[in-house]
Write a protein that holds these residues in place. Sequence first.
Motif, PDB file in Angstrom:
ATOM      1  N   ILE A  17    -106.702  -7.842  33.226  1.00 40.64           N
ATOM      2  CA  ILE A  17    -106.742  -9.022  32.365  1.00 40.64           C
ATOM      3  C   ILE A  17    -106.782 -10.285  33.219  1.00 40.64           C
ATOM      4  O   ILE A  17    -107.577 -11.189  32.994  1.00 40.64           O
ATOM      5  N   GLU A  18    -105.943 -10.307  34.248  1.00 38.38           N
ATOM      6  CA  GLU A  18    -105.913 -11.475  35.130  1.00 38.38           C
ATOM      7  C   GLU A  18    -107.257 -11.680  35.804  1.00 38.38           C
ATOM      8  O   GLU A  18    -107.754 -12.782  35.904  1.00 38.38           O
ATOM      9  N   TYR A  19    -107.828 -10.565  36.254  1.00 40.96           N
ATOM     10  CA  TYR A  19    -109.096 -10.667  36.972  1.00 40.96           C
ATOM     11  C   TYR A  19    -110.160 -11.324  36.105  1.00 40.96           C
ATOM     12  O   TYR A  19    -110.908 -12.172  36.559  1.00 40.96           O
ATOM     13  N   SER A  20    -110.201 -10.906  34.833  1.00 40.47           N
ATOM     14  CA  SER A  20    -111.253 -11.442  33.976  1.00 40.47           C
ATOM     15  C   SER A  20    -111.088 -12.945  33.777  1.00 40.47           C
ATOM     16  O   SER A  20    -112.009 -13.643  33.414  1.00 40.47           O
ATOM     17  N   LYS A  21    -109.874 -13.468  34.041  1.00 36.63           N
ATOM     18  CA  LYS A  21    -109.660 -14.903  33.892  1.00 36.63           C
ATOM     19  C   LYS A  21    -110.185 -15.670  35.100  1.00 36.63           C
ATOM     20  O   LYS A  21    -110.774 -16.730  34.970  1.00 36.63           O
ATOM     21  N   ILE A  22    -109.929 -15.119  36.300  1.00 38.05           N
ATOM     22  CA  ILE A  22    -110.273 -15.906  37.482  1.00 38.05           C
ATOM     23  C   ILE A  22    -111.730 -15.756  37.906  1.00 38.05           C
ATOM     24  O   ILE A  22    -112.261 -16.597  38.600  1.00 38.05           O
ATOM     25  N   SER A  23    -112.377 -14.675  37.479  1.00 32.19           N
ATOM     26  CA  SER A  23    -113.728 -14.456  37.982  1.00 32.19           C
ATOM     27  C   SER A  23    -114.646 -15.588  37.530  1.00 32.19           C
ATOM     28  O   SER A  23    -114.458 -16.186  36.486  1.00 32.19           O
ATOM     29  N   ASN A  24    -115.623 -15.844  38.345  1.00 32.36           N
ATOM     30  CA  ASN A  24    -116.508 -16.965  38.071  1.00 32.36           C
ATOM     31  C   ASN A  24    -117.566 -16.576  37.058  1.00 32.36           C
ATOM     32  O   ASN A  24    -118.659 -16.168  37.391  1.00 32.36           O
ATOM     33  N   ARG A  25    -117.213 -16.708  35.814  1.00 33.77           N
ATOM     34  CA  ARG A  25    -118.058 -16.216  34.738  1.00 33.77           C
ATOM     35  C   ARG A  25    -119.415 -16.867  34.645  1.00 33.77           C
ATOM     36  O   ARG A  25    -120.421 -16.209  34.429  1.00 33.77           O
ATOM     37  N   THR A  26    -119.418 -18.191  34.767  1.00 32.00           N
ATOM     38  CA  THR A  26    -120.691 -18.883  34.556  1.00 32.00           C
ATOM     39  C   THR A  26    -121.684 -18.545  35.663  1.00 32.00           C
ATOM     40  O   THR A  26    -122.862 -18.328  35.409  1.00 32.00           O
TER      41      THR A  26
ATOM     42  N   SER B 237    -124.050 -19.150  30.870  1.00 29.41           N
ATOM     43  CA  SER B 237    -124.573 -19.607  32.158  1.00 29.41           C
ATOM     44  C   SER B 237    -124.812 -21.116  32.180  1.00 29.41           C
ATOM     45  O   SER B 237    -124.828 -21.718  33.242  1.00 29.41           O
ATOM     46  N   PHE B 238    -124.994 -21.710  31.007  1.00 32.46           N
ATOM     47  CA  PHE B 238    -125.225 -23.155  30.950  1.00 32.46           C
ATOM     48  C   PHE B 238    -123.958 -23.938  30.574  1.00 32.46           C
ATOM     49  O   PHE B 238    -124.023 -25.139  30.340  1.00 32.46           O
ATOM     50  N   SER B 239    -122.836 -23.236  30.448  1.00 33.07           N
ATOM     51  CA  SER B 239    -121.603 -23.928  30.058  1.00 33.07           C
ATOM     52  C   SER B 239    -120.771 -24.237  31.292  1.00 33.07           C
ATOM     53  O   SER B 239    -121.051 -23.727  32.368  1.00 33.07           O
ATOM     54  N   ASP B 240    -119.726 -25.066  31.110  1.00 31.44           N
ATOM     55  CA  ASP B 240    -118.882 -25.253  32.284  1.00 31.44           C
ATOM     56  C   ASP B 240    -117.836 -24.154  32.342  1.00 31.44           C
ATOM     57  O   ASP B 240    -117.508 -23.512  31.349  1.00 31.44           O
ATOM     58  N   ASN B 241    -117.363 -23.911  33.556  1.00 34.19           N
ATOM     59  CA  ASN B 241    -116.568 -22.723  33.818  1.00 34.19           C
ATOM     60  C   ASN B 241    -115.293 -22.670  32.990  1.00 34.19           C
ATOM     61  O   ASN B 241    -114.902 -21.597  32.524  1.00 34.19           O
ATOM     62  N   ALA B 242    -114.669 -23.820  32.780  1.00 34.26           N
ATOM     63  CA  ALA B 242    -113.415 -23.836  32.026  1.00 34.26           C
ATOM     64  C   ALA B 242    -113.633 -23.336  30.604  1.00 34.26           C
ATOM     65  O   ALA B 242    -112.895 -22.490  30.106  1.00 34.26           O
ATOM     66  N   ALA B 243    -114.709 -23.821  29.989  1.00 31.56           N
ATOM     67  CA  ALA B 243    -114.995 -23.403  28.617  1.00 31.56           C
ATOM     68  C   ALA B 243    -115.336 -21.920  28.565  1.00 31.56           C
ATOM     69  O   ALA B 243    -114.915 -21.197  27.659  1.00 31.56           O
ATOM     70  N   ALA B 244    -116.084 -21.456  29.570  1.00 30.36           N
ATOM     71  CA  ALA B 244    -116.473 -20.052  29.582  1.00 30.36           C
ATOM     72  C   ALA B 244    -115.260 -19.154  29.768  1.00 30.36           C
ATOM     73  O   ALA B 244    -115.109 -18.129  29.098  1.00 30.36           O
TER      74      ALA B 244
ATOM     75  N   MET C 265    -114.775 -19.957  24.916  1.00 32.77           N
ATOM     76  CA  MET C 265    -115.140 -20.865  23.845  1.00 32.77           C
ATOM     77  C   MET C 265    -116.638 -20.844  23.551  1.00 32.77           C
ATOM     78  O   MET C 265    -117.105 -21.440  22.594  1.00 32.77           O
ATOM     79  N   VAL C 266    -117.392 -20.155  24.423  1.00 31.53           N
ATOM     80  CA  VAL C 266    -118.840 -20.194  24.279  1.00 31.53           C
ATOM     81  C   VAL C 266    -119.309 -19.097  23.329  1.00 31.53           C
ATOM     82  O   VAL C 266    -118.944 -17.934  23.485  1.00 31.53           O
ATOM     83  N   SER C 267    -120.085 -19.487  22.308  1.00 29.87           N
ATOM     84  CA  SER C 267    -120.655 -18.442  21.456  1.00 29.87           C
ATOM     85  C   SER C 267    -122.154 -18.368  21.703  1.00 29.87           C
ATOM     86  O   SER C 267    -122.583 -17.773  22.697  1.00 29.87           O
ATOM     87  N   ILE C 268    -122.962 -18.989  20.832  1.00 34.26           N
ATOM     88  CA  ILE C 268    -124.395 -18.900  21.099  1.00 34.26           C
ATOM     89  C   ILE C 268    -124.981 -20.210  21.612  1.00 34.26           C
ATOM     90  O   ILE C 268    -126.138 -20.262  21.992  1.00 34.26           O
ATOM     91  N   PHE C 269    -124.167 -21.273  21.617  1.00 33.98           N
ATOM     92  CA  PHE C 269    -124.629 -22.520  22.227  1.00 33.98           C
ATOM     93  C   PHE C 269    -123.744 -22.828  23.427  1.00 33.98           C
ATOM     94  O   PHE C 269    -122.552 -22.542  23.394  1.00 33.98           O
ATOM     95  N   PRO C 270    -124.332 -23.411  24.478  1.00 41.46           N
ATOM     96  CA  PRO C 270    -123.521 -23.774  25.640  1.00 41.46           C
ATOM     97  C   PRO C 270    -122.462 -24.799  25.252  1.00 41.46           C
ATOM     98  O   PRO C 270    -122.685 -25.623  24.370  1.00 41.46           O
ATOM     99  N   VAL C 271    -121.291 -24.723  25.886  1.00 38.72           N
ATOM    100  CA  VAL C 271    -120.252 -25.718  25.675  1.00 38.72           C
ATOM    101  C   VAL C 271    -120.201 -26.589  26.929  1.00 38.72           C
ATOM    102  O   VAL C 271    -120.146 -26.070  28.042  1.00 38.72           O
ATOM    103  N   ASN C 272    -120.215 -27.907  26.744  1.00 38.13           N
ATOM    104  CA  ASN C 272    -120.285 -28.854  27.866  1.00 38.13           C
ATOM    105  C   ASN C 272    -121.438 -28.498  28.791  1.00 38.13           C
ATOM    106  O   ASN C 272    -121.252 -28.147  29.956  1.00 38.13           O
ATOM    107  N   PHE C 273    -122.632 -28.578  28.245  1.00 37.33           N
ATOM    108  CA  PHE C 273    -123.838 -28.154  28.962  1.00 37.33           C
ATOM    109  C   PHE C 273    -123.864 -28.653  30.411  1.00 37.33           C
ATOM    110  O   PHE C 273    -123.657 -29.840  30.680  1.00 37.33           O
TER     111      PHE C 273
ATOM    112  N   TYR D  97    -126.362 -22.928  38.048  1.00 33.77           N
ATOM    113  CA  TYR D  97    -127.694 -22.685  38.615  1.00 33.77           C
ATOM    114  C   TYR D  97    -127.867 -23.422  39.934  1.00 33.77           C
ATOM    115  O   TYR D  97    -128.532 -22.944  40.848  1.00 33.77           O
ATOM    116  N   GLU D  98    -127.234 -24.595  40.023  1.00 31.24           N
ATOM    117  CA  GLU D  98    -127.272 -25.313  41.304  1.00 31.24           C
ATOM    118  C   GLU D  98    -126.558 -24.505  42.380  1.00 31.24           C
ATOM    119  O   GLU D  98    -127.035 -24.371  43.499  1.00 31.24           O
ATOM    120  N   LYS D  99    -125.397 -23.983  42.003  1.00 34.78           N
ATOM    121  CA  LYS D  99    -124.644 -23.150  42.945  1.00 34.78           C
ATOM    122  C   LYS D  99    -125.477 -21.936  43.357  1.00 34.78           C
ATOM    123  O   LYS D  99    -125.504 -21.525  44.514  1.00 34.78           O
TER     124      LYS D  99
END
Lengths: 291, 296
Positions: A247-256, A36-43, A47-55, A60-62
């Motif tokens: 599989i495709e769906y899981s790529k486009i959905s807004n994960r963050t 939730s604290f990473s940017d969407n591309a990384a998510a 690439m995100v494990s237990i620390f946010p990537v590109n915090f 949350y603003e959205k």
Amino acid sequence: MTHSIKSRIADTIIWIFVLAFTLSCLIPLVNLVAISFSDNAAASANMVSIFPVNFTLSSYEKLLSDSQFWRSFMISVERVVLGLIVNMMLMILAAYPLSKSSKQFRAQKVYMNIVIFAMLFSGGLIPTFMVVKQLHLLDSIWALILPGAVPIANVILLMNAFRAVPKSLEEAATIDGASQWRILSTIYVPVVLPTLATVLLFTIVGHWNDYFSALVYINKTSNYPLQTYIQQLSVDVQNITDPQKLIEYSKISNRTLNAAKIVISTLPLLLIYPFMQKYFVTGIVVGSVKE
Amino acid sequence: MNNKKDQAAFHLMLAPSIVFLIIFSFIPMFGIVMAFQNYIPAKGMSGSAWVGLDNFKFMFQIPDSKQILINTIVIALWKIIVGTFVSIVFALLLNEIRVRFVKKFMQTVVYLPNFLSWAVLATVVMNIFSYEGPVNAFLGWLGIDPVLFMASNHWFRPMLVLTDVWKGFGYGSIIYLASLTAIDPGLYEASSIDGANRLKQLWYVTLPGLMPTILLVTTLNLPNVLNAGFDQIFNLYNPLVYATSDIIDTYVYRVGLVQRQYSLGTAIGLLRSVVGIVLILSANKLAQKLTDYRIF
């Protein structure tokens, strides 16, 4: 000598296993927060494990401007408050007379049988739905509260707690001329406070977590409580019948954004959870091990 | 005189609950006649034609009905067996951890998933086991082809059991941890003087001490063989895995409410709750016989 080495090896193995168990519960949730604290591309690229990537706080603003989310949030809050009042009132008032012996309350057995029958047997999902519909409760918040107004399992739990209250307390009050209402509110309720805390917390969690009754009784999605709103996020996935599309769906959905929604939706529970732990542990133990 | 006032107070206290139970528990019971009718909403219950046991007969003719029953029982049994086992093992392991605050912290963490809803956890589970998720990444690192865990009839059931056990083992261990503290420490001292090592103590002291609780919990779990977990399956499944994951409850929801076959849905629900009652009453009797414990 060899004994202590063996023992130490055993201890190490035990620690490793317990740690593995604990981490298995912790990591998925930490991962969700990190997403939730990473940017969407990384998510999306996993690439995100237990620390946010590109915090970033962008999800949350959205989320702040998502009016439906907050509307659902407020509906959930309203439901918890109303449900808690109705449930606790009915629970205490029903459990007290039921806890009396049939000598003290002559109709006790009759009422007990009614309650147990209602617990064991029900018309089922569809007839209950029909009744709610005929009462014109569909699409109202009361459809989420009234069908479950009497939580029978909790009534029985509380009834058993009332039964454990020493009789001498009541006798002393009776000599002073106290009415049953007074005895209940000034003697019994304060004595069973730990049990009350347990059922109170179960009631909060139950109302907050329930998504299903809204799915059945609420037609307008704008009136959904939070968990039903969250549940609907994954509904699109459920209707996909082609694995490739899945599989495709899981790529486009807004994960963050979805992760942020889930984090916020569980936050109230996480906040009360540390306070509840003490109570539900004793509650479970008292309720189950009678020796 | 006072007694009369007491009786009135008791009746008054119960009145609101009884009214709600009549409206939302007892009146729906009359709806059960739908199971014996060809219910048409426009005609209502009084106007719809009686069909006797046709709905029940039809229910057994549905090609999927056998599969649904098998799914329900198989999923539920695996969950009960694995769940009980893991809860006991975890309680035994945690009991050996003597560092107070570490133990407390671990307990806090493992109890937590039980309080989160499947609506929320479904997303977590799907993230982790998705096609490109961490589990598949790990498998790829081992040189294994990625698996569509949540869309494969081969994997879906084990996934259901695994994630259900994951959610519940901490909470399930509470009662075992409590009964572990009730075992007489003198027994451990005596056995250690007799030269028993930790494994022997586990076998001859701890497990026998735990047995009554295990017996009781397992007995009380008995009614759950028809309860394979609607919330979990409903939030995790998709049409691709209906064959291995559709249980009675999910089927009743789809047929009865989504497809509006009210009579059929009610008939299936009725049969399920009758069997359920028999199971609950048997469990109550059994628990009473074995351990002197009564549910109600």
